[in-house]
Design an enzyme around this catalytic site. Structure first.
Site, PDB file in Angstrom:
ATOM      1  CG  ASP A   7     -27.324  20.978 -15.344  1.00  0.00           C
ATOM      2  OD1 ASP A   7     -27.532  20.957 -16.578  1.00  0.00           O
ATOM      3  OD2 ASP A   7     -27.427  22.020 -14.668  1.00  0.00           O
ATOM      4  CB  CYS A  64     -25.093  23.408 -16.964  1.00  0.00           C
ATOM      5  SG  CYS A  64     -24.208  24.974 -16.924  1.00  0.00           S
ATOM      6  CB  THR A  66     -25.728  29.589 -18.345  1.00  0.00           C
ATOM      7  OG1 THR A  66     -24.955  29.094 -17.236  1.00  0.00           O
ATOM      8  CG2 THR A  66     -27.084  30.093 -17.896  1.00  0.00           C
ATOM      9  CG  HIS A  97      -5.168  31.510 -30.241  1.00  0.00           C
ATOM     10  ND1 HIS A  97      -5.622  32.802 -30.360  1.00  0.00           N
ATOM     11  CD2 HIS A  97      -4.788  31.125 -31.487  1.00  0.00           C
ATOM     12  CE1 HIS A  97      -5.522  33.185 -31.633  1.00  0.00           C
ATOM     13  NE2 HIS A  97      -5.035  32.172 -32.334  1.00  0.00           N
ATOM     14  CG  HIS A 133      -0.906  30.710 -29.490  1.00  0.00           C
ATOM     15  ND1 HIS A 133      -1.577  31.809 -28.998  1.00  0.00           N
ATOM     16  CD2 HIS A 133      -0.918  30.858 -30.838  1.00  0.00           C
ATOM     17  CE1 HIS A 133      -1.982  32.575 -29.989  1.00  0.00           C
ATOM     18  NE2 HIS A 133      -1.584  32.018 -31.121  1.00  0.00           N
TER      19      HIS A 133
END
Length: 141
Positions: A7, A64, A66, A97, A133
């Site tokens: 964004d 973005c 955060t 993993h 995994h």
């Protein structure tokens, strides 16, 4: 090929990632946004995630402010395992993993140098393939 999406809050950092990818000769497709005007991250995060899930791109990177919102959007797409990373250890371990196929970062949380280190680690770390995994990744799917 790497799918990219951001964004307006992640636009500048996405440009740094594009520079890194070009320098390394890594093919990419930018699904937007294409500027700093206010926009809604779900549109661009979803487009990049759908390209990964659909096989058009092998991996994706979404950004973005955060990294939280855009990672949530990416993870709504079936077949995507998007990890929000703010350090190289997490980037390495999510590939080893979780076989994560998308990376999310927060441009307001990490700087350029750290972000590019995270990208490099994420793109160059293979899935370990260890049975435990692989079993867990299958359970996620």
């Amino acid at each position: 090929m790497v799918a990219l999406g951001s964004d307006h809050g992640g636009y500048d950092l996405k440009q740094e990632v594009i520079g890194y990818l070009k320098e390394k000769g890594i093919a990419f497709k930018d699904f937007g946004c294409m500027g700093k005007e206010s926009c809604d991250y779900p549109e661009y995060g979803r487009a990049a995630a759908e390209a990964v899930a659909g096989g058009e791109c092998d991996m994706g990177i979404v950004i973005c402010t955060t990294g939280i919102g855009i990672s949530i959007v990416a993870n709504k797409v079936k077949g995507v395992r998007c990890a929000l990373c703010a350090d190289t250890v997490s980037a390495r371990l999510t590939r080893e993993h979780n076989d994560a196929n998308m990376l999310a970062m927060g441009a307001g949380i990490i700087g350029k140098n750290l972000a590019l280190g995270i990208v490099e680690t994420f793109l160059n770390t293979p899935f370990s393939g260890e049975e435990k995994h692989a079993r867990r990744v299958k359970a996620i799917e």
